[in-house]
Design an enzyme around this catalytic site. Structure first.
Site, PDB file in Angstrom:
ATOM      1  N   ASN A  88       0.872  -1.184   0.000  1.00  0.00           N
ATOM      2  CA  ASN A  88       0.000   0.000   0.000  1.00  0.00           C
ATOM      3  C   ASN A  88       0.902   1.225   0.000  1.00  0.00           C
ATOM      4  O   ASN A  88       1.468   1.577   1.027  1.00  0.00           O
ATOM      5  CB  ASN A  88      -0.902  -0.015   1.239  1.00  0.00           C
ATOM      6  CG  ASN A  88      -1.744   1.254   1.327  1.00  0.00           C
ATOM      7  OD1 ASN A  88      -1.898   1.982   0.352  1.00  0.00           O
ATOM      8  ND2 ASN A  88      -2.288   1.516   2.509  1.00  0.00           N
ATOM      9  N   TRP A  89       1.005   1.832  -1.172  1.00  0.00           N
ATOM     10  CA  TRP A  89       1.923   2.982  -1.302  1.00  0.00           C
ATOM     11  C   TRP A  89       1.371   4.250  -0.654  1.00  0.00           C
ATOM     12  O   TRP A  89       2.093   5.225  -0.504  1.00  0.00           O
ATOM     13  CB  TRP A  89       2.183   3.291  -2.764  1.00  0.00           C
ATOM     14  CG  TRP A  89       2.872   2.225  -3.552  1.00  0.00           C
ATOM     15  CD1 TRP A  89       3.230   0.968  -3.148  1.00  0.00           C
ATOM     16  CD2 TRP A  89       3.295   2.340  -4.922  1.00  0.00           C
ATOM     17  NE1 TRP A  89       3.831   0.301  -4.177  1.00  0.00           N
ATOM     18  CE2 TRP A  89       3.894   1.109  -5.273  1.00  0.00           C
ATOM     19  CE3 TRP A  89       3.223   3.359  -5.878  1.00  0.00           C
ATOM     20  CZ2 TRP A  89       4.418   0.884  -6.548  1.00  0.00           C
ATOM     21  CZ3 TRP A  89       3.732   3.130  -7.144  1.00  0.00           C
ATOM     22  CH2 TRP A  89       4.332   1.902  -7.466  1.00  0.00           C
ATOM     23  N   LYS A  90       0.066   4.260  -0.377  1.00  0.00           N
ATOM     24  CA  LYS A  90      -0.586   5.473   0.137  1.00  0.00           C
ATOM     25  C   LYS A  90      -0.329   6.634  -0.832  1.00  0.00           C
ATOM     26  O   LYS A  90      -0.364   6.430  -2.041  1.00  0.00           O
ATOM     27  CB  LYS A  90      -0.105   5.775   1.560  1.00  0.00           C
ATOM     28  CG  LYS A  90      -0.219   4.549   2.477  1.00  0.00           C
ATOM     29  CD  LYS A  90      -0.010   4.872   3.904  1.00  0.00           C
ATOM     30  CE  LYS A  90      -0.090   3.594   4.725  1.00  0.00           C
ATOM     31  NZ  LYS A  90      -0.195   3.809   6.140  1.00  0.00           N
ATOM     32  N   HIS A 110      -9.543   1.226   3.966  1.00  0.00           N
ATOM     33  CA  HIS A 110      -8.332   1.442   4.760  1.00  0.00           C
ATOM     34  C   HIS A 110      -8.652   2.395   5.904  1.00  0.00           C
ATOM     35  O   HIS A 110      -9.464   3.314   5.749  1.00  0.00           O
ATOM     36  CB  HIS A 110      -7.218   2.019   3.873  1.00  0.00           C
ATOM     37  CG  HIS A 110      -5.899   2.036   4.574  1.00  0.00           C
ATOM     38  ND1 HIS A 110      -5.544   3.056   5.429  1.00  0.00           N
ATOM     39  CD2 HIS A 110      -4.887   1.145   4.600  1.00  0.00           C
ATOM     40  CE1 HIS A 110      -4.349   2.774   5.932  1.00  0.00           C
ATOM     41  NE2 HIS A 110      -3.929   1.630   5.437  1.00  0.00           N
ATOM     42  N   GLU A 127      -7.182   4.856   7.082  1.00  0.00           N
ATOM     43  CA  GLU A 127      -6.999   6.292   6.794  1.00  0.00           C
ATOM     44  C   GLU A 127      -8.188   6.835   6.007  1.00  0.00           C
ATOM     45  O   GLU A 127      -8.575   7.994   6.173  1.00  0.00           O
ATOM     46  CB  GLU A 127      -5.674   6.506   6.042  1.00  0.00           C
ATOM     47  CG  GLU A 127      -4.487   6.288   6.973  1.00  0.00           C
ATOM     48  CD  GLU A 127      -3.224   5.786   6.290  1.00  0.00           C
ATOM     49  OE1 GLU A 127      -3.128   5.850   5.045  1.00  0.00           O
ATOM     50  OE2 GLU A 127      -2.328   5.303   7.010  1.00  0.00           O
ATOM     51  N   GLU A 137      -5.956  -4.847   9.929  1.00  0.00           N
ATOM     52  CA  GLU A 137      -4.943  -3.835  10.233  1.00  0.00           C
ATOM     53  C   GLU A 137      -5.306  -3.121  11.529  1.00  0.00           C
ATOM     54  O   GLU A 137      -6.113  -2.175  11.518  1.00  0.00           O
ATOM     55  CB  GLU A 137      -4.873  -2.792   9.112  1.00  0.00           C
ATOM     56  CG  GLU A 137      -4.436  -3.344   7.792  1.00  0.00           C
ATOM     57  CD  GLU A 137      -3.776  -2.274   6.925  1.00  0.00           C
ATOM     58  OE1 GLU A 137      -2.654  -2.512   6.478  1.00  0.00           O
ATOM     59  OE2 GLU A 137      -4.372  -1.210   6.718  1.00  0.00           O
ATOM     60  N   GLY A 178       1.395   2.228  10.362  1.00  0.00           N
ATOM     61  CA  GLY A 178       2.157   3.453  10.192  1.00  0.00           C
ATOM     62  C   GLY A 178       2.850   3.881  11.476  1.00  0.00           C
ATOM     63  O   GLY A 178       3.246   5.035  11.638  1.00  0.00           O
ATOM     64  N   SER A 238       2.886  -2.369  10.254  1.00  0.00           N
ATOM     65  CA  SER A 238       4.331  -2.437  10.498  1.00  0.00           C
ATOM     66  C   SER A 238       4.910  -3.811  10.181  1.00  0.00           C
ATOM     67  O   SER A 238       5.796  -4.298  10.889  1.00  0.00           O
ATOM     68  CB  SER A 238       4.659  -2.025  11.939  1.00  0.00           C
ATOM     69  OG  SER A 238       4.137  -0.738  12.198  1.00  0.00           O
ATOM     70  N   GLY A 282       2.622  -1.328   4.261  1.00  0.00           N
ATOM     71  CA  GLY A 282       2.700   0.098   3.971  1.00  0.00           C
ATOM     72  C   GLY A 282       4.129   0.536   3.733  1.00  0.00           C
ATOM     73  O   GLY A 282       4.694   0.383   2.643  1.00  0.00           O
TER      74      GLY A 282
HETATM   75  C1  PEP Z   1      -1.036   0.356   5.972  1.00  0.00           C
HETATM   76  O1  PEP Z   1      -1.296   1.495   6.354  1.00  0.00           O
HETATM   77  O2  PEP Z   1      -1.764  -0.233   5.142  1.00  0.00           O
HETATM   78  C2  PEP Z   1       0.142  -0.290   6.537  1.00  0.00           C
HETATM   79  C3  PEP Z   1       0.167  -1.593   6.590  1.00  0.00           C
HETATM   80  O3  PEP Z   1       1.143   0.535   6.935  1.00  0.00           O
HETATM   81  P1  PEP Z   1       2.535   0.124   7.668  1.00  0.00           P
HETATM   82  O4  PEP Z   1       2.988  -1.175   7.082  1.00  0.00           O
HETATM   83  O5  PEP Z   1       3.461   1.255   7.334  1.00  0.00           O
HETATM   84  O6  PEP Z   1       2.220   0.024   9.115  1.00  0.00           O
END
Ligand code: PEP
Length: 243
Positions: A10-12, A94, A96, A163, A169, A205, A226
Site C-alpha cells: 500500500n503505497w498510500k 483502509h 486512513e 490492520e 504506520g 508495520s 505500507g
Molecule cells: C497500511 O497502512 O496499510 C500499513 C500496513 O502501513 P505500515 O505497514 O506502514 O504500518
C-alpha cells in the site's frame, strides 16, 4: 485447504507516475511467477503501473473508488474507469480512508458490491483503534466492519486485511499471537462456505524482520504492507517470506 499467500503493498500517497514506472518494472521483473502480489498505487500511477506490470505476476490495485459507475461526483473515480485502465482490483476501507475521509461501513458495502459486479478483486481493510482495543471492543468493531462491509458480497470471495490501527504506520506491531487471535475471529464471522477460501492479510508495520513469524500463523494468509512496500528490497523480502 491451504490458501495461497497474498502480499500487497500500500503505497498510500507516495510516488509520482514518473517514479512508479521504473519501480513497478523492477518489482514486476522480480516477483516470482505464480505468486499473488499486488501494489495498491495512487490513481495517477495506475496507468503507468499497469503498463509496467503487464504480462507479469504483479497485480495493480487502486486505493479507493466510488460506488457508482459515473455521475456528478467531482474528484471521484469509478469501477468502470479502473477496469478500462486494466486495473486488477481495489483496496477498500483502509483506516486512513475511514478516519480522514469519513468512509462508513454502509458506503463500503456499496463500493465492495460495485467493485465485485465490475469484476475487480477487492481487499477490504478492517481493524480496531487503540482505544477500542483497550475498551475491550476489538471483536465488536471487527464484527461490525466485516459483516456490514461484506453484506452484499454474497458467495463471492474477497480478501480481508486485518490492520489494527494502533500498529499501522507506527513502530508497533501486533504480536503474532494477537494477530492470529483476531484473524481466527474474523474467519469465524465468514459464511461457512467461504471460510476456508478467504485470505486474511495482516497489516501493521510488517517488515522483513517480523514477516516470517506473522506469516507462520495458521490464519494469516499474507500481508498488506505500507512503509516497507516503498522500496523493492524489503517488499520482496516479505514476498519471499510469504513463500
Ligand atoms: C497500511 O497502512 O496499510 C500499513 C500496513 O502501513 P505500515 O505497514 O506502514 O504500518
Amino acid at each position: 485447504m491451504s490458501r495461497r499467500p497474498f502480499v500487497a503493498g500500500n503505497w498510500k500517497m507516495h510516488k509520482t507516475a514518473s517514479e512508479a514506472g521504473p519501480f513497478v518494472s523492477e518489482l514486476a521483473g522480480r516477483v516470482p511467477a505464480g505468486a499473488d502480489v499486488a501494489g495498491c498505487v495512487p490513481f495517477t500511477d495506475l496507468a503507468t503501473s499497469v503498463e509496467a506490470a503487464a504480462g507479469t505476476a504483479l497485480q495493480v490495485f487502486a486505493q479507493n473508488m466510488h460506488q457508482l459507475p459515473q455521475g456528478a461526483f467531482t474528484g471521484e473515480i469509478s469501477a468502470p474507469m479502473l477496469l478500462d485502465l486494466g486495473v486488477d482490483g481495489v483496496l477498500l476501507g483502509h483506516s486512513e480512508r475511514r478516519q480522514y475521509f469519513g468512509e462508513t461501513d454502509a458506503a463500503l458495502a456499496e463500493k465492495l458490491s460495485a467493485a465485485l459486479d465490475a469484476g475487480l478483486d477487492v481487499i477490504l481493510a478492517v481493524g480496531e483503534s487503540e482505544g477500542e482495543r483497550e475498551a475491550g471492543e476489538t471483536e465488536s468493531v471487527l464484527e461490525r466492519q466485516v459483516t456490514v462491509g461484506l453484506a452484499a458480497a454474497g458467495d463471492q470471495v474477497v480478501t480481508i486485511a486485518y490492520e489494527p490501527i494502533w500498529a499501522t504506520g507506527t513502530s508497533r506491531t501486533a504480536t503474532p499471537e494477537m494477530a492470529q487471535e483476531a484473524h481466527a475471529f474474523i474467519r469465524s464471522l465468514l459464511p461457512a462456505a467461504l471460510r476456508e477460501a478467504t485470505r486474511i492479510q495482516y497489516g501493521g508495520s510488517m517488515k522483513p524482520e517480523n514477516a516470517g513469524e506473522l506469516l507462520a500463523q495458521p490464519d494469516i494468509d499474507g500481508g498488506l504492507v505500507g512503509g516497507a512496500s516503498l522500496d523493492a528490497e524489503p517488499f520482496l523480502a516479505i514476498v519471499a517470506a510469504a513463500g
